[in-house]
Design an enzyme around this catalytic site. Sequence first.
Site, PDB file in Angstrom:
ATOM      1  CB  CYS A 161       4.209  39.655 -32.657  1.00 50.30           C
ATOM      2  SG  CYS A 161       5.374  40.420 -33.806  1.00 50.30           S
ATOM      3  CG  HIS A 301      -1.925  39.996 -33.470  1.00 48.42           C
ATOM      4  ND1 HIS A 301      -1.012  40.357 -32.510  1.00 48.42           N
ATOM      5  CD2 HIS A 301      -1.214  39.766 -34.602  1.00 48.42           C
ATOM      6  CE1 HIS A 301       0.207  40.337 -33.037  1.00 48.42           C
ATOM      7  NE2 HIS A 301       0.118  39.986 -34.300  1.00 48.42           N
ATOM      8  CD  GLU A 312      -6.838  38.923 -34.634  1.00 44.08           C
ATOM      9  OE1 GLU A 312      -6.977  38.878 -33.401  1.00 44.08           O
ATOM     10  OE2 GLU A 312      -6.258  39.870 -35.214  1.00 44.08           O
ATOM     11  CE  LYS A 333      -0.221  44.276 -32.380  1.00 40.50           C
ATOM     12  NZ  LYS A 333      -1.336  43.546 -31.706  1.00 40.50           N
ATOM     13  CG  HIS A 338       3.176  44.914 -33.976  1.00 39.05           C
ATOM     14  ND1 HIS A 338       3.320  44.310 -32.751  1.00 39.05           N
ATOM     15  CD2 HIS A 338       3.012  43.906 -34.863  1.00 39.05           C
ATOM     16  CE1 HIS A 338       3.234  42.999 -32.893  1.00 39.05           C
ATOM     17  NE2 HIS A 338       3.050  42.726 -34.171  1.00 39.05           N
ATOM     18  CG  PHE A 398       7.366  37.201 -38.158  1.00 38.17           C
ATOM     19  CD1 PHE A 398       6.116  37.485 -38.674  1.00 38.17           C
ATOM     20  CD2 PHE A 398       8.410  38.047 -38.498  1.00 38.17           C
ATOM     21  CE1 PHE A 398       5.904  38.572 -39.500  1.00 38.17           C
ATOM     22  CE2 PHE A 398       8.216  39.146 -39.328  1.00 38.17           C
ATOM     23  CZ  PHE A 398       6.959  39.405 -39.831  1.00 38.17           C
TER      24      PHE A 398
END
Length: 410
Positions: A161, A301, A312, A333, A338, A398
Amino acid sequence: MVEVVVTGIGATSPLGGTARDSWTALLAGQSGVRTLEHDWIAEREIPITFAAEVAVKAEDVLERREIKRLDPSAQLALISAREAWADSGLEGIAPERILVDYATGIGGLWTLLDAWDTLREKGPRRVLPMTIPMLMPNAAAAAVSMELEARAGARTVVSACASGTESIANAYEHLQLGLADVVVAGGTESVVHPLPIAAFAAMQALSKRNDDPARASRPYDVDRDGFVLGEGAATLILETREHAEARGARIYAELAGGAVTSDSYHITAPDPEGGGASRAVLQALEQAGAGPEDVGHINAHATSTPVGDIAEYHALYSVFGEYVKQIPISATKAATGHLLGGTGALEAVFTVLALHERTAPPTINLDNQDPEIPLDVVTSPRTLPDGPLLALSNSFGFGGHNAVVAFRSN
């Protein structure tokens, strides 16, 4: 240091078929998340019945031969790149001075799995000869480079991502090194398919709000229960300022810096203290010649996962301290879902437009903000101040991939 500027933008997203349409819908507080109307939902007993598919289907934009020869991920990349190139007004550039750096998180999944079904059900003679070129992760970069006759390079980032943002950070470096005069950077993803949905659901990563899809993605809310899978692509045209000004180009913003770090912590979970993410923020600021106090907006994010959102926050707090509570933060998002490898590129486009139009876009679906994340979250379009303004766009993926880009108002 060479100054790098944004002269063109393009996107096809769950909110609209162009960058401008997506931005207009975002400012209006619309959601691109909808119930899926595919037979395979019931046939495969898929537990999550919604996602954020693109608002305008590729087959409504591209020619039939392009649809047949490109995986959906490359189709979306081509659509957004064409828009961005036209928006930039570029023409007559030597092909050897144009470079493509285009990202994806997964690549040609639809092509791969359709070919596997064909092989099992109909045998090897029925497998299409274009299968390999279509499923390759670099297919989008190749398609864009051939479309624009870009011969300085066609590069592909695959960093989950963080991919789209990493491509933009790479573009900054390419231009600093003089490898090109123009870099076409972006990211794409199209994996709204039964297998990824089932797999993400098995990980307990997706929201389960089948009865209320438009409100399922809710970053920072106490009731957030996972992310919403989305699809789309976005592209930025980046040039040296000297090159852009010499041709009289419209400049949206300056790409002031970009950084990439890694957590080396866990294959899916972020470092709970946000150490790698905070280093990426600090390095992006250093490249921009700026300090934490110079940041006036952040596109976070913020995936709407219980663990990710708070990690975050810890990363941002470690960089900004109490000042972080004064920075207008948008979590887009909530509206787009996403887009995995495409998400950073789309959010970079939104960050550029926020600076260009002096408007921070809203975060929808925030009804009850988590007290453990005391940020100044923008919930309706907010005017940003006049004067020089620096904004960040964050992406984390990830594998512990972290990428942050910094843009400065022009």
